[in-house]
Enzyme design. Structure first.
Site, PDB file in Angstrom:
ATOM      1  N   LYS A 105      45.215  49.522  37.089  1.00  0.00           N
ATOM      2  CA  LYS A 105      43.241  49.001  37.643  1.00  0.00           C
ATOM      3  C   LYS A 105      42.721  49.194  38.814  1.00  0.00           C
ATOM      4  CE  LYS A 105      45.404  44.222  38.641  1.00  0.00           C
ATOM      5  NZ  LYS A 105      45.682  43.308  38.759  1.00  0.00           N
ATOM      6  N   HIS A 107      41.693  46.845  40.837  1.00  0.00           N
ATOM      7  CA  HIS A 107      40.812  45.573  41.454  1.00  0.00           C
ATOM      8  C   HIS A 107      42.139  44.765  41.969  1.00  0.00           C
ATOM      9  CE1 HIS A 107      41.463  44.303  37.289  1.00  0.00           C
ATOM     10  NE2 HIS A 107      41.901  42.523  36.890  1.00  0.00           N
TER      11      HIS A 107
END
Length: 224
Positions: A105, A107
């Site tokens: 990811k 974020h």
């Protein structure tokens, strides 16, 4: 009751262990099939976690491995490591655990690892070892995070040589993992335990008596 024989009975009752004719990824016709994905409800998963936990603690008591935390490789290993951690906590051994996602990811917390910080001696928890790809990726992740893999815990060791139907290799996948990474592979049960169950003479074994010669012949051809 012996943990291994109890687990085989549990897997049979859950329909996870089946007998018949099944083609493996290697192209072999196997007289039995084990699919841990069929431990698919809360009661089964809870009991499965207990089997993993008991096997891990028994291996530790026997001096076969030491551990500080658990790691579950995506995807099946995530549920299995979680269930094992819950079961261990219920047995008075509260351990941290972590798992990975397939894609990082960019974020939130980011990265590929989720859960407790990776540190100390880490046991990888999975269902089976086939080609060993999941173990290799797990070992790399654990070491990159500064921890050390101390063993692999699986449900069933098929004790079967690698390769294909016509050219089997010298070693099994579990043996290759142990040799490559210098860590033990601990299984709740193995093909040898399955044969012992089929030869036990109990009512459940008698109901499956027709498959015993087939399993024995398969082990003689492909077993280690």
């Amino acid at each position: 009751m012996d943990t291994r024989q109890e687990f085989i009975r549990f897997a049979l009752a859950a329909g996870v262990l089946r007998f018949g004719e099944f083609r493996t990824k290697a192209g072999r016709l196997s007289p039995y099939f084990f699919n841990a994905g069929l431990f698919d409800d809360g009661a089964r998963l809870g009991r499965l976690g207990e089997f993993y936990a008991r096997t891990l603690l028994e291996a530790e008591a026997a001096g076969r491995l030491s551990f500080d935390m658990l790691f579950g490789p995506a995807y099946k290993g995530i549920t299995l490591a979680s269930a094992t951690a819950v079961a261990l906590a219920g047995m008075g051994r509260n351990l941290p655990f972590a798992f990975n996602r397939k894609e990082a990811k960019d974020h939130g917390e980011g990265g590929t690892l989720i859960g407790a910080p990776m540190k100390g001696r880490v046991v990888i928890v999975d269902d089976v070892i086939s080609a060993g790809t999941s173990v290799r990726e797990s070992v790399e992740l654990i070491r990159a995070a500064g921890a050390e893999p101390s063993g692999v815990l699986i449900a069933l060791d098929r004790q079967e040589r690698g390769g294909d139907a016509t050219t089997p290799s010298e070693h099994s996948a579990t043996q290759d993992v142990a040799r490559l990474y210098g860590i033990p592979v601990i299984a709740i049960a193995s093909l040898a335990d399955l044969l012992a169950f089929l030869e036990s003479g109990g009512a459940e074994a008698q109901a499956l008596a027709e498959y015993r010669p087939q399993v024995q012949a398969y082990r003689e051809r492909y077993g280690v």
